[in-house]
Scaffold this active site. Structure first.
Site, PDB file in Angstrom:
ATOM      1  N   GLN A 242      -8.298 -63.984  23.414  1.00 36.58           N
ATOM      2  CA  GLN A 242      -8.022 -62.506  23.967  1.00 36.58           C
ATOM      3  C   GLN A 242      -9.334 -62.458  24.823  1.00 36.58           C
ATOM      4  OE1 GLN A 242      -8.637 -60.687  20.282  1.00 36.58           O
ATOM      5  NE2 GLN A 242     -10.556 -61.506  19.732  1.00 36.58           N
ATOM      6  N   HIS A 272     -13.183 -46.150   9.894  1.00 38.57           N
ATOM      7  CA  HIS A 272     -13.362 -47.341   8.852  1.00 38.57           C
ATOM      8  C   HIS A 272     -13.820 -46.762   7.679  1.00 38.57           C
ATOM      9  CE1 HIS A 272     -14.149 -49.575  12.705  1.00 38.57           C
ATOM     10  NE2 HIS A 272     -13.531 -50.443  11.842  1.00 38.57           N
ATOM     11  N   ASP A 316     -10.497 -63.686  10.736  1.00 37.44           N
ATOM     12  CA  ASP A 316     -10.254 -63.472  12.116  1.00 37.44           C
ATOM     13  C   ASP A 316     -10.061 -64.595  12.628  1.00 37.44           C
ATOM     14  OD1 ASP A 316     -11.279 -60.750  14.021  1.00 37.44           O
ATOM     15  OD2 ASP A 316     -10.911 -62.621  15.009  1.00 37.44           O
ATOM     16  N   ASP A 350      -5.536 -67.771  11.937  1.00 37.57           N
ATOM     17  CA  ASP A 350      -4.316 -66.760  11.875  1.00 37.57           C
ATOM     18  C   ASP A 350      -4.507 -66.244  10.371  1.00 37.57           C
ATOM     19  OD1 ASP A 350      -2.001 -65.486  13.337  1.00 37.57           O
ATOM     20  OD2 ASP A 350      -1.218 -66.644  11.327  1.00 37.57           O
ATOM     21  N   ASP A 368      -6.973 -54.864   8.982  1.00 37.45           N
ATOM     22  CA  ASP A 368      -7.585 -54.165  10.130  1.00 37.45           C
ATOM     23  C   ASP A 368      -7.047 -54.919  11.398  1.00 37.45           C
ATOM     24  OD1 ASP A 368      -9.004 -52.410  11.643  1.00 37.45           O
ATOM     25  OD2 ASP A 368     -10.898 -53.124  11.074  1.00 37.45           O
TER      26      ASP A 368
END
Length: 509
Positions: A242, A272, A316, A350, A368
């Site tokens: 990204q 949050h 993540d 992933d 999230d």
């Protein structure tokens, strides 16, 4: 065959290999830029690759009308590819930033020109190679080198070019490679060309221009990005996964991933706190917490407010994101250094893959994740994904996911709620107003026949800025513009959530 003939044949075959790699990289680059700017990666890749291949067919057809001076025409094609392809990233970013709706016209013009030029290359090179051997051998060799070159381009683009150079520099470097092919052929075939000074002069001028582009690529990138982002850009990095951009305006620190806002420091506590604390409060014993996504560390910061937490696993996919959250001063200050807490374990994988292989159970699982704006992300909002989450919940555990906006993406929000329910959960949808996002939704769930009650949430002893019992009592109320719609669950086979999300985005453009 003489030594000179062997050198010429080898040069042409190597050219086939290299131009195939360059052509495929241009194809992938245009599709990647368009996906970054527009979203909907499958649609953008399908359109870009389909039109590019069609343009290649047109170029191949046009090549039959080139009957003389084949080598000179090949050199001309390489110079044109270097000029157009080398500047293609700048052209697309500029069109998107300054021309608005004209962007697609510029995109398809570039695809058409580059595709047609790439389509001309192989027929010309094959006819040039025919001078040095039998036709069947020439075609076999040319096609094999072309396919292997394409393989090289397809592997090198995501693994080498994009993460190391970014999109703009990749276009410039591949343009220089096209020029290198032209110069090499000029040198080898100098005796066959009557006048090589003009093409050599053009190559020199263009190489200087593209080389200068490499030097000023960062400044040029910031120039275009200033039009894409309203505020001062503090940090920008392209990773294999990204584009990460951090901006600031006065006290407002913002994080963008692939152009999509992830948080504003002025109001992220609303998001949050609402995401984390109901699930933490309503579980039986919140000792072990799994967070999927949330590499900025803000969700972890909220979880660490619960003294009973013994372990937090943050999954993540992008190691660059967690590295920035741990090392970039503004981000680290925003997350209170949460990712450096010894109770936090970072896993860069992933989320779907992690859940599929991991057998660990967790008291609370928090998703999230980025909005489901592409098929690649849709799997993280699928029934199959939520079933894996259900299997990883400890008895009495709670699951919560961000679920986009029930106002701006109404059908997508309720599709996510239906999908969580279809995985066997009892669900409680709720929403909160976040000024930088608008009305934002969540789905709280437990493996039970009885849905969790948001009003049972206990916030005693927590240092919170927004969430209160009074606010919790109204978060499950939806007005006429955001109340439930008739939609079905999203699955791996039918990722309906993407279509719902895209329709919602177009409605509010």
């Amino acid at each position: 065959m003489s030594e000179q003939d062997r050198r010429e044949a080898l040069t042409l075959l190597t050219s086939v290999f290299l131009v195939a790699a360059c052509g495929l990289i241009y194809e992938l680059l245009l599709a990647t830029i368009s996906s970054y700017l527009i979203g909907s990666s499958v649609t953008q890749f399908s359109l870009c690759i389909g039109v590019f291949i069609g343009a290649m067919g047109i170029g191949s057809y046009i090549s039959q009308f080139v009957t003389t001076h084949l080598l000179r025409w090949f050199l001309t094609v390489e110079i044109l590819l270097a000029a157009i392809g080398g500047c293609s990233a700048w052209a697309l970013f500029g069109a998107y930033a300054y021309l608005g709706s004209v962007y697609y016209g510029v995109l398809f013009l570039l695809i058409g020109l580059l595709g047609a030029l790439v389509g001309i290359e192989l027929p010309l090179l094959t006819r040039l190679l025919a001078r040095y051997g039998a036709l069947k051998e020439t075609i076999a060799q040319a096609l094999s080198f072309d396919y292997i070159g394409s393989l090289l381009g397809s592997v090198a683009f995501p693994l080498v070019f994009l993460p190391a150079l970014g999109m703009t520099r990749t276009a410039l470097v591949v343009g220089l490679l096209n020029l290198g092919i032209a110069v090499w052929n000029l040198r080898i075939f100098s005796s066959r060309l009557k006048n090589s000074r003009l093409p050599l002069l053009l190559c020199t001028f263009l190489a200087a221009f593209l080389g200068f582009g490499l030097v000023v690529a960062d400044q040029a990138g910031r120039f275009f990005e200033k039009r894409l982002y309203d505020d001062e850009i503090l940090f920008a990095r392209q990773t294999p996964y990204q584009k990460i951009v951090v901006t600031r305006f006065r006290e407002d620190l913002r994080l963008y991933l692939d152009g999509n806002l992830q948080f504003s420091s002025l109001d992220e506590h609303r998001y949050h706190e609402s995401l984390v604390h109901p699930a933490m409060s309503l579980t039986i014993n919140p000792e072990s917490v799994l967070i999927l996504g949330g590499g900025d560390g803000l969700g972890v910061r909220e979880v660490l407010k619960w003294s009973g937490v013994k372990k937090i696993v943050l999954v993540d996919i992008d190691p660059a994101m967690t590295k920035i959250a741990r090392s970039y001063p503004s981000l680290k200050a925003q997350n209170s250094g949460a990712l450096d807490d010894p109770r936090v374990a970072l896993i860069h994988e992933d989320a779907f893959t992690y859940l599929n292989r991991s057998g660990a159970l967790h008291s609370v699982i928090i998703a999230d994740l980025p909005d489901p704006n592409s098929e690649a992300l849709a799997k993280l909002y699928s029934r199959e994904f939520y079933r894996m989450i259900r299997r990883r919940l400890a008895p009495g555990g709670m699951f919560v996911t961000q679920a986009t906006s029930p106002l701006f993406s109404r059908d997508a929000f309720w599709c996510i709620e239906r999908t969580v329910a279809a995985a066997g959960f009892a669900t409680t949808p709720y929403h909160v107003y976040v000024p930088s996002f608008g009305d934002w939704g969540f789905v709280l769930a437990k493996d039970s026949t009885k849905a969790p009650k948001l009003t049972d949430t206990k916030l005693t002893g927590l240092a919170l800025k927004y969430l209160t019992p009074e606010i919790l009592s109204v978060l499950t109320v939806f007005d006429a513009e955001s109340n439930p719609t008739i939609v079905g669950p999203s699955t791996l086979d039918r990722p309906q959530v993407v279509r719902h999300y895209e329709r919602g985005a177009k409605r509010w453009e």
